[in-house]
Design an enzyme around this catalytic site. Structure first.
Site, PDB file in Angstrom:
ATOM      1  CG  HIS A 132      97.251 -35.410  -8.738  1.00 26.30           C
ATOM      2  ND1 HIS A 132      96.160 -34.727  -8.267  1.00 26.30           N
ATOM      3  CD2 HIS A 132      97.666 -36.188  -7.706  1.00 26.30           C
ATOM      4  CE1 HIS A 132      95.924 -35.086  -7.012  1.00 26.30           C
ATOM      5  NE2 HIS A 132      96.825 -35.968  -6.640  1.00 26.30           N
ATOM      6  CG  ASP A 183      95.413 -35.477  -2.844  1.00 29.84           C
ATOM      7  OD1 ASP A 183      96.115 -35.497  -3.871  1.00 29.84           O
ATOM      8  OD2 ASP A 183      94.482 -36.275  -2.634  1.00 29.84           O
ATOM      9  CD  GLU A 215      95.875 -39.056  -8.383  1.00 30.66           C
ATOM     10  OE1 GLU A 215      96.401 -40.015  -7.797  1.00 30.66           O
ATOM     11  OE2 GLU A 215      94.979 -38.357  -7.852  1.00 30.66           O
ATOM     12  CD  GLU A 216      92.607 -36.966  -6.052  1.00 31.15           C
ATOM     13  OE1 GLU A 216      92.280 -38.138  -5.812  1.00 31.15           O
ATOM     14  OE2 GLU A 216      93.415 -36.318  -5.354  1.00 31.15           O
ATOM     15  CG  ASP A 232      99.512 -37.672  -5.263  1.00 27.20           C
ATOM     16  OD1 ASP A 232      98.992 -36.723  -4.645  1.00 27.20           O
ATOM     17  OD2 ASP A 232      98.868 -38.624  -5.746  1.00 27.20           O
ATOM     18  CG  HIS A 251      90.559 -37.517  -1.239  1.00 26.12           C
ATOM     19  ND1 HIS A 251      90.383 -38.710  -1.891  1.00 26.12           N
ATOM     20  CD2 HIS A 251      91.666 -36.973  -1.792  1.00 26.12           C
ATOM     21  CE1 HIS A 251      91.334 -38.882  -2.803  1.00 26.12           C
ATOM     22  NE2 HIS A 251      92.134 -37.829  -2.743  1.00 26.12           N
TER      23      HIS A 251
HETATM   24  N1  TRP Z   1      97.017 -40.579  -5.143  1.00 28.32           N
HETATM   25  C1  TRP Z   1      96.177 -40.484  -3.964  1.00 28.32           C
HETATM   26  C2  TRP Z   1      95.277 -39.294  -4.159  1.00 28.32           C
HETATM   27  O1  TRP Z   1      95.601 -38.389  -4.865  1.00 28.32           O
HETATM   28  C3  TRP Z   1      96.984 -40.335  -2.700  1.00 28.32           C
HETATM   29  C4  TRP Z   1      97.797 -41.532  -2.416  1.00 28.32           C
HETATM   30  C5  TRP Z   1      97.378 -42.616  -1.738  1.00 28.32           C
HETATM   31  C6  TRP Z   1      99.123 -41.764  -2.796  1.00 28.32           C
HETATM   32  N2  TRP Z   1      98.400 -43.520  -1.672  1.00 28.32           N
HETATM   33  C7  TRP Z   1      99.461 -43.019  -2.311  1.00 28.32           C
HETATM   34  C8  TRP Z   1     100.070 -41.024  -3.486  1.00 28.32           C
HETATM   35  C9  TRP Z   1     100.722 -43.560  -2.499  1.00 28.32           C
HETATM   36  C10 TRP Z   1     101.339 -41.564  -3.680  1.00 28.32           C
HETATM   37  C11 TRP Z   1     101.650 -42.815  -3.212  1.00 28.32           C
HETATM   38  O2  TRP Z   1      94.247 -39.246  -3.583  1.00 28.32           O
HETATM   39 ZN    ZN Z   2      96.794 -36.981  -4.917  1.00 20.90          ZN
END
Ligand code: TRP
Ligand code: ZN
Ligand code: CA
Length: 436
Positions: free
Chosen positions: A122, A134, A168-169, A197, A284
């Site tokens: 993402h 991120d 994605e967020e 990610d 974040h």
């Molecule tokens: N996808 C989450 C984000 O973008 C981050 C994340 C949390 C994540 N747990 C995960 C990514 C496990 C991959 C696998 O904020």
């Molecule tokens: Zn992420």
């Protein structure tokens, strides 16, 4: 006489390894030509992409979030690089929370259109910061891998497709939109999706998604070859863009260096860094800047991505679990004399031998303490199996596990045995290599 023959052993595990139909060769007798190895992905290039994404955020109110100008600028930046490199790019738009969102899809011309390997990440950040770990990290590494494909002129057997997802967020919006709008017939052609990610966390762990066994093994073997321990990703299975792919039955996998979970003492022991602290303290947050990256983790994961994409798209062969190559001819061992060998020819395997090659040794002898026994790889590298050990016991009937991951698998492997003391004698009765 060389009677080395590949013998196929059907094991239950072999079926698991073949679950990813199309990503795993089904024949041990395919072309013996080794696939081109993945190139090293230059860390400096990946970091330059992060610097550029940081500049984009800085120029656009400090973030690259869905619906904000910094997101579209990020998409334009990635697209321009791919267009210049010869990719066929598609900008897909969708609407979420009243704003237009964008996915970028980049196809590398060529390969089997019915066998597609995808990798993606993402590209959006949260509104509170520039989102460099991120997920500038995954986005930049996938971009640089795509550019490396173009630079190397790699022509994989499978068709390669890369994706950068929007929103994605906000709940995997972009990747869900892509998958939902992919016609059923097109979905069936996607033989694997690799997700990245957060792969440069400042206090990193090395996590591999526990999903498709072939993809998982490809990553684990890569890190094992570097001597780096990995763990299964546990910070939430459905929390990134692989989930929509997995939900429609596409084999998925990926890498992750950790978000807001806390590194344990045991993890700090094996990976370094700081225990009692989260993997990414700036997760974040506004401090998720270019300063929020561990270069070593970003470098290793970028190289692992390239390795997986090359390995899984080559179309050439990895033998099914339990494939055996063996030589059962007897070779007599001269008493207190010169070394003798038994040879096994490995053919039809792409790339390197495994990190846990099972070497089956069957030597009949009246005093094993006389014997020096080595495995000799096709390039002449020597792995000691037994060096005059075992005292006055007779025979060596044993399976040794050898980390042969730095050796090209195909070629003539030798069991070399020398009797170093007089009186007791014997012969090599069998020598076999089993691929795990
Ligand atoms: N996808 C989450 C984000 O973008 C981050 C994340 C949390 C994540 N747990 C995960 C990514 C496990 C991959 C696998 O904020
Ligand atoms: Zn992420
Ligand atoms: Ca002897």
């Amino acid at each position: 006489m060389n009677i080395s023959v590949p013998r196929r052993v059907t094991a239950v595990a072999a079926l698991a390894a073949l679950a990813l139909a199309g990503l795993t060769g089904t024949s041990a007798t395919a072309s013996p030509a080794a696939a081109a190895a993945a190139p090293d992905i230059p860390l400096a290039n990946v970091k330059q992409h992060l610097t550029d994404l940081q500049s984009i955020a800085t120029a656009n109110g400090g973030n690259r979030a869905h619906g904000r100008t910094g997101y579209k600028a990020s998409i334009d930046f990635v697209k321009a690089k791919l267009d210049a490199a010869g990719y066929t790019t598609t900008l897909q738009t969708f609407t979420s929370s009243g704003a237009t969102g964008y996915n970028l899809i980049a196809d590398w011309p060529g390969g089997d259109p019915n066998q597609v390997l995808m990798a993606g990440s993402h590209l959006d950040s949260v509104t509170s910061g520039p989102g460099i770990n991120d997920n500038g990290s995954g986005s930049a590494a996938v971009l640089e891998t795509a550019l490396a494909v173009a630079r190397s002129g790699y022509q994989p057997s499978k068709h390669l497709r890369f994706g950068w997802w929007g929103a994605e967020e906000l709940g995997l919006i972009g990747s869900k939109y892509y998958v939902n709008n992919l016609p059923t017939a097109e979905r069936a052609k996607v033989k694997g999706y690799l997700n990245f990610d957060m792969i440069g966390s400042p206090n990193p762990g090395y996590f591999v998604y526990d999903d498709d066994p072939t993809i998982e093994k490809t990553f684990k073997d890569y890190f094992a070859g570097l001597g780096i321990a990995t763990e299964i990703e546990t910070e939430g299975d459905g929390r990134s863009d692989h989930a929509p792919f997995k939900n429609v039955g596409i084999p998925v996998g990926g890498l992750f260096t950790g978000a807001d979970y806390v590194k344990t003492a045991a993890q700090a022991q094996k990976w370094g860094g700081t225990s009692g602290q989260s993997f990414d303290r700036c997760y974040h947050s506004s401090c998720d800047t270019t300063a929020n990256i561990n270069d070593t983790a970003l470098d290793r994961n970028s190289d692992a991505i390239a390795h997986a994409i090359w390995t899984l798209s080559s179309g050439t062969t990895t033998p099914p679990t339990g494939t055996v190559f063996e030589n059962t001819a007897d070779v007599s061992i001269p008493d207190n004399g010169a070394a003798v060998t038994s040879t096994v020819n490995v053919t039809g395997v792409t790339g390197n031998a495994p990190s846990n090659l099972a070497v089956g040794v069957d030597i009949v002898h009246t005093y094993r303490g006389d014997l020096v026994v080595d495995l000799v790889a096709p390039d002449g590298s020597v792995y000691s199996l037994s060096n005059r050990s075992g005292g006055s016991a007779d025979n060596i009937v044993q399976t040794f596990t050898v980390n042969a991951s730095s050796e090209v698998a195909n070629g003539a492997w030798k069991l070399r045995v020398q009797d170093k003391a007089s009186i007791d004698t014997g012969y090599i009765s069998g020598f076999k290599l089993t691929f795990p």
